[in-house]
Design a protein around this motif. Sequence first.
Motif, PDB file in Angstrom:
ATOM      1  N   PHE A  60      -7.014 -13.603 -10.831  1.00  0.00           N
ATOM      2  CA  PHE A  60      -7.597 -12.236 -11.199  1.00  0.00           C
ATOM      3  C   PHE A  60      -6.635 -11.878 -12.470  1.00  0.00           C
ATOM      4  N   THR A  61      -6.859 -12.966 -13.423  1.00  0.00           N
ATOM      5  CA  THR A  61      -6.392 -12.467 -14.643  1.00  0.00           C
ATOM      6  C   THR A  61      -7.455 -12.748 -15.718  1.00  0.00           C
ATOM      7  N   GLU A  62      -7.092 -12.064 -16.952  1.00  0.00           N
ATOM      8  CA  GLU A  62      -8.259 -11.951 -18.027  1.00  0.00           C
ATOM      9  C   GLU A  62      -9.011 -13.415 -18.307  1.00  0.00           C
ATOM     10  N   GLU A  63      -8.455 -14.427 -18.442  1.00  0.00           N
ATOM     11  CA  GLU A  63      -9.061 -15.515 -18.896  1.00  0.00           C
ATOM     12  C   GLU A  63      -9.937 -15.897 -17.750  1.00  0.00           C
ATOM     13  N   ASN A  64      -9.875 -15.631 -16.524  1.00  0.00           N
ATOM     14  CA  ASN A  64     -10.824 -15.815 -15.420  1.00  0.00           C
ATOM     15  C   ASN A  64     -11.866 -14.874 -15.094  1.00  0.00           C
ATOM     16  N   ALA A  65     -11.721 -13.571 -15.921  1.00  0.00           N
ATOM     17  CA  ALA A  65     -12.677 -12.662 -15.873  1.00  0.00           C
ATOM     18  C   ALA A  65     -14.108 -12.940 -16.343  1.00  0.00           C
ATOM     19  N   GLU A  66     -15.221 -12.586 -15.390  1.00  0.00           N
ATOM     20  CA  GLU A  66     -16.489 -12.642 -15.840  1.00  0.00           C
ATOM     21  C   GLU A  66     -16.957 -11.412 -16.154  1.00  0.00           C
ATOM     22  N   GLY A  67     -16.681 -10.759 -17.399  1.00  0.00           N
ATOM     23  CA  GLY A  67     -17.442  -9.483 -17.733  1.00  0.00           C
ATOM     24  C   GLY A  67     -16.032  -8.473 -17.799  1.00  0.00           C
ATOM     25  N   PRO A  68     -16.750  -7.425 -18.168  1.00  0.00           N
ATOM     26  CA  PRO A  68     -15.638  -6.121 -18.307  1.00  0.00           C
ATOM     27  C   PRO A  68     -15.385  -5.519 -16.757  1.00  0.00           C
ATOM     28  N   LEU A  69     -14.540  -4.623 -16.587  1.00  0.00           N
ATOM     29  CA  LEU A  69     -14.434  -3.704 -15.617  1.00  0.00           C
ATOM     30  C   LEU A  69     -15.470  -2.564 -15.684  1.00  0.00           C
ATOM     31  N   ARG A  70     -16.295  -2.390 -14.706  1.00  0.00           N
ATOM     32  CA  ARG A  70     -17.094  -1.317 -15.096  1.00  0.00           C
ATOM     33  C   ARG A  70     -17.300  -0.385 -13.675  1.00  0.00           C
ATOM     34  N   GLY A  71     -17.602   0.792 -13.944  1.00  0.00           N
ATOM     35  CA  GLY A  71     -17.173   1.733 -12.891  1.00  0.00           C
ATOM     36  C   GLY A  71     -18.765   2.338 -12.636  1.00  0.00           C
ATOM     37  N   ALA A  72     -18.860   3.189 -11.410  1.00  0.00           N
ATOM     38  CA  ALA A  72     -19.851   4.048 -11.070  1.00  0.00           C
ATOM     39  C   ALA A  72     -19.569   5.057 -10.153  1.00  0.00           C
ATOM     40  N   ARG A 101     -23.551  19.516  -4.619  1.00  0.00           N
ATOM     41  CA  ARG A 101     -22.737  20.502  -4.062  1.00  0.00           C
ATOM     42  C   ARG A 101     -21.427  20.448  -4.451  1.00  0.00           C
ATOM     43  N   ARG A 102     -20.758  21.728  -4.774  1.00  0.00           N
ATOM     44  CA  ARG A 102     -19.454  21.602  -5.192  1.00  0.00           C
ATOM     45  C   ARG A 102     -18.382  21.327  -4.231  1.00  0.00           C
ATOM     46  N   ASP A 103     -18.743  21.392  -2.729  1.00  0.00           N
ATOM     47  CA  ASP A 103     -17.753  21.349  -1.907  1.00  0.00           C
ATOM     48  C   ASP A 103     -17.820  19.953  -1.266  1.00  0.00           C
ATOM     49  N   ARG A 104     -18.752  18.790  -1.873  1.00  0.00           N
ATOM     50  CA  ARG A 104     -18.612  17.522  -1.693  1.00  0.00           C
ATOM     51  C   ARG A 104     -18.225  16.731  -2.508  1.00  0.00           C
ATOM     52  N   PRO A 105     -17.149  15.770  -2.263  1.00  0.00           N
ATOM     53  CA  PRO A 105     -16.647  14.812  -3.145  1.00  0.00           C
ATOM     54  C   PRO A 105     -17.394  13.869  -3.898  1.00  0.00           C
ATOM     55  N   ILE A 106     -17.153  13.679  -5.198  1.00  0.00           N
ATOM     56  CA  ILE A 106     -17.890  12.777  -5.807  1.00  0.00           C
ATOM     57  C   ILE A 106     -16.635  11.713  -6.299  1.00  0.00           C
ATOM     58  N   GLY A 107     -16.717  10.504  -5.700  1.00  0.00           N
ATOM     59  CA  GLY A 107     -15.519   9.576  -6.021  1.00  0.00           C
ATOM     60  C   GLY A 107     -16.062   8.708  -7.119  1.00  0.00           C
ATOM     61  N   ILE A 108     -15.525   7.683  -7.427  1.00  0.00           N
ATOM     62  CA  ILE A 108     -15.657   6.614  -8.457  1.00  0.00           C
ATOM     63  C   ILE A 108     -15.178   5.179  -8.094  1.00  0.00           C
ATOM     64  N   ALA A 109     -15.730   4.367  -8.462  1.00  0.00           N
ATOM     65  CA  ALA A 109     -15.498   2.925  -8.073  1.00  0.00           C
ATOM     66  C   ALA A 109     -15.532   2.069  -9.366  1.00  0.00           C
ATOM     67  N   GLY A 110     -14.666   1.129  -9.603  1.00  0.00           N
ATOM     68  CA  GLY A 110     -14.637   0.148 -10.587  1.00  0.00           C
ATOM     69  C   GLY A 110     -14.681  -1.099 -10.023  1.00  0.00           C
ATOM     70  N   ARG A 111     -15.243  -2.231 -10.703  1.00  0.00           N
ATOM     71  CA  ARG A 111     -15.396  -3.561 -10.195  1.00  0.00           C
ATOM     72  C   ARG A 111     -15.408  -4.498 -11.294  1.00  0.00           C
ATOM     73  N   ARG A 112     -15.043  -5.637 -11.152  1.00  0.00           N
ATOM     74  CA  ARG A 112     -15.081  -6.913 -12.064  1.00  0.00           C
ATOM     75  C   ARG A 112     -15.033  -8.217 -11.118  1.00  0.00           C
ATOM     76  N   TYR A 113     -15.708  -9.140 -11.913  1.00  0.00           N
ATOM     77  CA  TYR A 113     -15.811 -10.434 -11.053  1.00  0.00           C
ATOM     78  C   TYR A 113     -14.643 -11.361 -11.778  1.00  0.00           C
ATOM     79  N   PHE A 114     -14.117 -12.113 -10.892  1.00  0.00           N
ATOM     80  CA  PHE A 114     -13.052 -13.332 -11.351  1.00  0.00           C
ATOM     81  C   PHE A 114     -13.359 -14.450 -10.768  1.00  0.00           C
ATOM     82  N   ARG A 115     -13.517 -15.599 -11.422  1.00  0.00           N
ATOM     83  CA  ARG A 115     -13.372 -16.969 -10.916  1.00  0.00           C
ATOM     84  C   ARG A 115     -12.145 -17.016 -10.288  1.00  0.00           C
ATOM     85  N   SER A 116     -12.115 -17.576  -8.877  1.00  0.00           N
ATOM     86  CA  SER A 116     -10.997 -17.605  -7.890  1.00  0.00           C
ATOM     87  C   SER A 116     -11.053 -18.498  -6.959  1.00  0.00           C
TER      88      SER A 116
END
Length: 389
Positions: A238-250, A162-177
Amino acid sequence: MRDVIVVGAGPAGSSVANHLARSGLDVLVLEKTSFPREKICGDGLTPRAVQELHSLGIDTSGPGWFPNKGIRLIGAGRTLELPWPSGTGLTRTRADFDEILARQAVSAGATLRENTKVTAPLLANGRVSGVRTADETHKARLVIAADGASSRFSVALGLRPRRDRPIGIAGRRYFRSPRHDDAHLEVWLDLAPAGYGWVFGMGDGTCNVGVALLRSQHPDYHSLCSRWLASLPTTWGFTEENAEGPLRGAALPMGFSRRPHYLPGCLLAGDSGGMVNPSNGEGIAYALEAGRIAAEVITAAFHSPFPEHVLRRYPDAVQRANGSPFTLGRAFTRALEDPRIMRLATRHGLSHPSLMRFALQAVGGLPAPRGRGASDRLAAALTRLTPAS
């Protein structure tokens, strides 16, 4: 002929398959990919979701299930920790979460076929009568469309968002922390209008870190996430050297964005029916719950002399369960699109714990605790009075 065919082995599909198989029905689940598979998700499970997992017979006490006791809200220079109103939350990576649910459904008696893509619905006399795959056709008394946000099966039946319902988006990434064993789900409220960031400890040396934009039409979650992470202490990892894979969205198909939830011979459950809370992007709890509700309706229908009459009650059952919180959630996030309101709500809300608890219960769909206070009773009353449409 099967009793039920389930298209998709995500949380909604595996939930309905599990419940139906335990009731003695012949259930076939068709999954286009194979396990293990990854899904883009925050991996956070509220007590509402945990309760549904237990109803499926899932043991959440073993390795890989990391408990949390509440939510930590951060914004406008303030921090507020709120315990869950009732129950315990968890985190579990989607890399194996969906497979656990699917294997549990198989243990209950369902048949699972992986690497089986459904290409089209079968129709007979204006009714969905089965599905077609690349190699064969499968007939059933009923089909469940649980094939995710895009739900090509639903689209093939003419059901588009439906056009009157929002479609949001989320992006996530894993980090060693070093924050991987935090006992709270952490949410940052003032990153963007109608948007937030999260830090969820996974208990395995990593954190699931991401951002969600709940109403933006063209959200640039990459830039938002990068700016936010650059502002955080480097000691958090939460830095590039500690990242486990890329940022991915859905995509987040929210607020019952695809309807109707029942066509003759076919029910929609989970993301295929837009069963994501517009206020926070939570979907797993609602998908699991929709699977249970669908199974209850289907079981009753198959024992009724008038099965079609019973099946047509499914949309109303889903609306009763979540229509009011979804309506409140849409109004809430619509208001927060205004940056001034977002700042005002964050600044004043975090100064009043009872107000934030009220919002979590009324808008976030969380159950009220036992021995409810005035704000708990008000949240429950507001939810009851809000139209479920």
